[in-house]
Design an enzyme around this catalytic site. Structure first.
Site, mmCIF file in Angstrom:
data_model
loop_
_atom_site.group_PDB
_atom_site.id
_atom_site.type_symbol
_atom_site.label_atom_id
_atom_site.label_comp_id
_atom_site.label_asym_id
_atom_site.label_seq_id
_atom_site.Cartn_x
_atom_site.Cartn_y
_atom_site.Cartn_z
ATOM 1 C CG HIS A 174 -1.925 -1.041 1.326
ATOM 2 N ND1 HIS A 174 -2.079 -1.843 2.421
ATOM 3 C CD2 HIS A 174 -2.875 -1.443 0.442
ATOM 4 C CE1 HIS A 174 -3.074 -2.695 2.225
ATOM 5 N NE2 HIS A 174 -3.569 -2.479 1.021
ATOM 6 C CE LYS A 180 -13.813 -7.006 3.085
ATOM 7 N NZ LYS A 180 -12.602 -6.448 2.450
ATOM 8 N NE ARG A 182 -2.720 -7.380 -4.302
ATOM 9 C CZ ARG A 182 -3.518 -7.476 -3.266
ATOM 10 N NH1 ARG A 182 -3.035 -7.812 -2.094
ATOM 11 N NH2 ARG A 182 -4.804 -7.272 -3.378
ATOM 12 C CB SER A 236 -4.238 -6.535 4.626
ATOM 13 O OG SER A 236 -3.894 -5.269 4.133
HETATM 14 P P1 ADP Z 1 -9.723 -3.832 -0.469
HETATM 15 O O1 ADP Z 1 -10.000 -2.382 -0.594
HETATM 16 O O2 ADP Z 1 -10.085 -4.598 -1.711
HETATM 17 O O3 ADP Z 1 -10.191 -4.477 0.815
HETATM 18 P P2 ADP Z 1 -6.961 -3.438 0.352
HETATM 19 O O4 ADP Z 1 -7.281 -2.440 1.384
HETATM 20 O O5 ADP Z 1 -6.162 -4.617 0.815
HETATM 21 O O6 ADP Z 1 -8.143 -4.014 -0.469
HETATM 22 O O7 ADP Z 1 -6.162 -2.712 -0.814
HETATM 23 C C1 ADP Z 1 -6.556 -1.492 -1.383
HETATM 24 C C2 ADP Z 1 -5.961 -1.407 -2.769
HETATM 25 O O8 ADP Z 1 -4.548 -1.588 -2.719
HETATM 26 C C3 ADP Z 1 -6.480 -2.462 -3.766
HETATM 27 O O9 ADP Z 1 -6.585 -1.855 -5.031
HETATM 28 C C4 ADP Z 1 -5.397 -3.504 -3.771
HETATM 29 O O10 ADP Z 1 -5.361 -4.195 -5.010
HETATM 30 C C5 ADP Z 1 -4.163 -2.621 -3.592
HETATM 31 N N1 ADP Z 1 -3.051 -3.380 -3.018
HETATM 32 C C6 ADP Z 1 -3.036 -4.129 -1.900
HETATM 33 N N2 ADP Z 1 -1.824 -4.692 -1.698
HETATM 34 C C7 ADP Z 1 -1.034 -4.290 -2.737
HETATM 35 C C8 ADP Z 1 0.317 -4.554 -3.140
HETATM 36 N N3 ADP Z 1 1.095 -5.377 -2.430
HETATM 37 N N4 ADP Z 1 0.766 -3.964 -4.272
HETATM 38 C C9 ADP Z 1 -0.043 -3.172 -4.995
HETATM 39 N N5 ADP Z 1 -1.326 -2.899 -4.691
HETATM 40 C C10 ADP Z 1 -1.825 -3.449 -3.581
#
Ligand code: ADP
Length: 164
Positions: free
Chosen positions: A17, A41, A90, A129
């Site tokens: 992130h 969630k 990713r 995460s």
């Molecule tokens: P969500 O909003 O789907 O619950 P997250 O909070 O985990 O997902 O992630 C928010 C955004 O960051 C999403 O677009 C996810 O694809 C992206 N993201 C999460 N981890 C990574 C990573 N390691 N590299 C690039 N983008 C990521």
């Protein structure tokens, strides 16, 4: 002024992130990272904790703001007059979900909210995460996944939950 929102659960924020935040902050004049309060969630961290982690990790990035929201992203974006959402990709597995989300937001907002994707830096392509929480639950090393202060908070929080 070019503004964008990077929405997500960030439960908790990982180096993946943070990498997207740093890169997007160079593309836009102002980037708001906004934590989604998703009542559907059960997160490890409260919205407040997730916001504080993000604030701490981005304190040296002057054009990055941290906020939270509940409800539809398009309503939040409209309220703050933001027309671009940033999301990270990713792997191909992210693509289907992200494509659908981006198209839904574009349709629902009548074209007012578009999505821009940044592809992951290769060293973070495996990071999520949920993966980090899983490793931590089994006492594994998460030092390459999250900043040290976040790792400490994860282990503390897991202990709290186990002690209940
Ligand atoms: P969500 O909003 O789907 O619950 P997250 O909070 O985990 O997902 O992630 C928010 C955004 O960051 C999403 O677009 C996810 O694809 C992206 N993201 C999460 N981890 C990574 C990573 N390691 N590299 C690039 N983008 C990521």
């Amino acid at each position: 002024m070019k503004r964008a929102v990077y929405p997500g659960s960030f439960d908790p924020m990982t180096y993946g992130h943070l990498d997207i935040i740093k890169r997007a902050s160079k593309v836009f004049d102002e980037l708001t990272v906004s934590v989604l309060d998703n009542k559907g969630k059960t997160p490890l961290f409260s919205v407040n904790d997730r916001v504080n982690i993000l604030k701490d990790a981005t304190k040296d990035l002057p054009n990055v703001k941290i906020d939270s929201f509940s409800g539809l992203l398009i309503d939040y974006a409209k309220k703050y007059d933001i027309h671009v959402a940033v999301r990270g990709l990713r792997a191909i597995t992210d693509f289907e979900y992200e494509l659908q989300l981006a198209q839904t937001n574009r349709k629902l907002s009548k074209g007012a909210l578009d999505t821009i994707f940044l592809t992951t830096s290769l060293e973070y392509s495996y990071l999520s995460s949920s993966g980090v929480k899983e490793i931590a639950r089994f006492g594994g090393d998460i030092s390459e996944c999250v900043p040290d202060f976040v790792a400490d908070l994860i282990f503390e929080r897991l202990k709290e939950i186990d002690g209940r």
